[in-house]
Design an enzyme around this catalytic site. Sequence first.
Site, PDB file in Angstrom:
ATOM      1  N   ASP A 158      75.507-124.417  63.832  1.00  0.00           N
ATOM      2  CA  ASP A 158      76.411-123.386  63.305  1.00  0.00           C
ATOM      3  C   ASP A 158      76.680-122.259  64.313  1.00  0.00           C
ATOM      4  O   ASP A 158      76.488-121.086  63.998  1.00  0.00           O
ATOM      5  CB  ASP A 158      75.833-122.756  62.017  1.00  0.00           C
ATOM      6  CG  ASP A 158      75.373-123.790  61.016  1.00  0.00           C
ATOM      7  OD1 ASP A 158      76.078-124.798  60.844  1.00  0.00           O
ATOM      8  OD2 ASP A 158      74.308-123.586  60.398  1.00  0.00           O
ATOM      9  N   GLU A 173      82.259-126.106  53.442  1.00  0.00           N
ATOM     10  CA  GLU A 173      81.581-124.871  53.845  1.00  0.00           C
ATOM     11  C   GLU A 173      82.029-124.484  55.247  1.00  0.00           C
ATOM     12  O   GLU A 173      83.000-125.018  55.765  1.00  0.00           O
ATOM     13  CB  GLU A 173      80.052-125.046  53.766  1.00  0.00           C
ATOM     14  CG  GLU A 173      79.499-126.222  54.538  1.00  0.00           C
ATOM     15  CD  GLU A 173      78.017-126.488  54.255  1.00  0.00           C
ATOM     16  OE1 GLU A 173      77.421-125.831  53.382  1.00  0.00           O
ATOM     17  OE2 GLU A 173      77.452-127.374  54.918  1.00  0.00           O
TER      18      GLU A 173
END
Length: 336
Positions: free
Chosen positions: A38, A207
């Site tokens: 991420d 997401e």
Amino acid sequence: MVSLNLKTSLLFVASALGALVSAVPNPGTVTGNIAVHDPTLCRDGSGKYWLFSTGPGIEIRTSTDRIAWTLVGAVFPNGAATWTNEYTGKNNGDLWAPDCYYQNGELLLYYAASSFGSQKSAIFLAKSSSGNPGTWSNLGLVTATTPSNDYNAIDANLVIDNGQWYLSLGSFWTGIKMININSSTGKPSSSSLTSLARRTAAGGAIEASTIYKNGNFFYLFTSWDKCCSGTSSTYNIRVGRSSSVNGPYVDKSGVALTSGGGTLVLGSHDAVWFHNLCRFFAVLTALRTSQIIGPGGQDVYTDADGPILVYHHYTSSGSSLGINRLDFSSGWPVVV
Ligand SMILES: *[C@@H]1O[C@H](CO)[C@@H](O)[C@H](O)[C@H]1NC(C)=O
């Protein structure tokens, strides 16, 4: 001589096969400590690159050329972020999916604290003028969710439109939301919540939102399907666009992102059979590592050479940083 020619021919055939099975470019070259999840990327006033990513206290990496990366430490070293413990359920647990922004000599960082499958989640804000480990001030809670909400307060992304600040966020449940942010505090300026995107399939697996403006459109990038599962990951990067920052976003086929729309930008690529063929012909070692699995957790940043997509993916040796340029000339982002 004969064997050299054979090797050259094999490499040529393999490259041609590689080009056939891989219409999608591989990540650009990155070296050093690149085992990230991420990632988010910023440059400071001196042009230095800062890359923050999921990890205990949030991992910090720096680079001067966007190629060679050094892990320099944590935003909050040694479990200093005690205010996150009630959300992670542990001391010095992983803090998730940061988002950085540089302005006026300061780095701002939104990040999340939660645990897998839980809506007991929070997004926090921190800032630092140097960016170095242990120099970050805790600016506190931005927004939080509990199991009584129908969304999940993780994966924040700051987007600025005409001086107005917005934060997109969300993971699973009813998808990606947007809140209004006060630019002087970095905190919510109202209680309004706008829905931007939602999966209608795959258990709602959407997401890692990132909103990026290019030309007349805002582009909402998301990650679909399963993150963080090594070479079993099925993460893939999707996009929709809107002429307004708060939507409605539609994909290339005109399907609303709130109705399950999302055009593929980057998914797993380089077929397994090709990978195994290369493994069989041990001579082709260099090509074996080109299998890219589960790209996602992305950020989009405007660098000197234009928009770049920053993400993680898996190879047979673990998670890795991916950086590619994005070409928006068709009106839709294409990985180059
Ligand atoms: C933003 O926050 C500042 C500082 O608390 C406050 O003075 C200002 O009124 C806020 N602006 C808006 C639009 O809420």
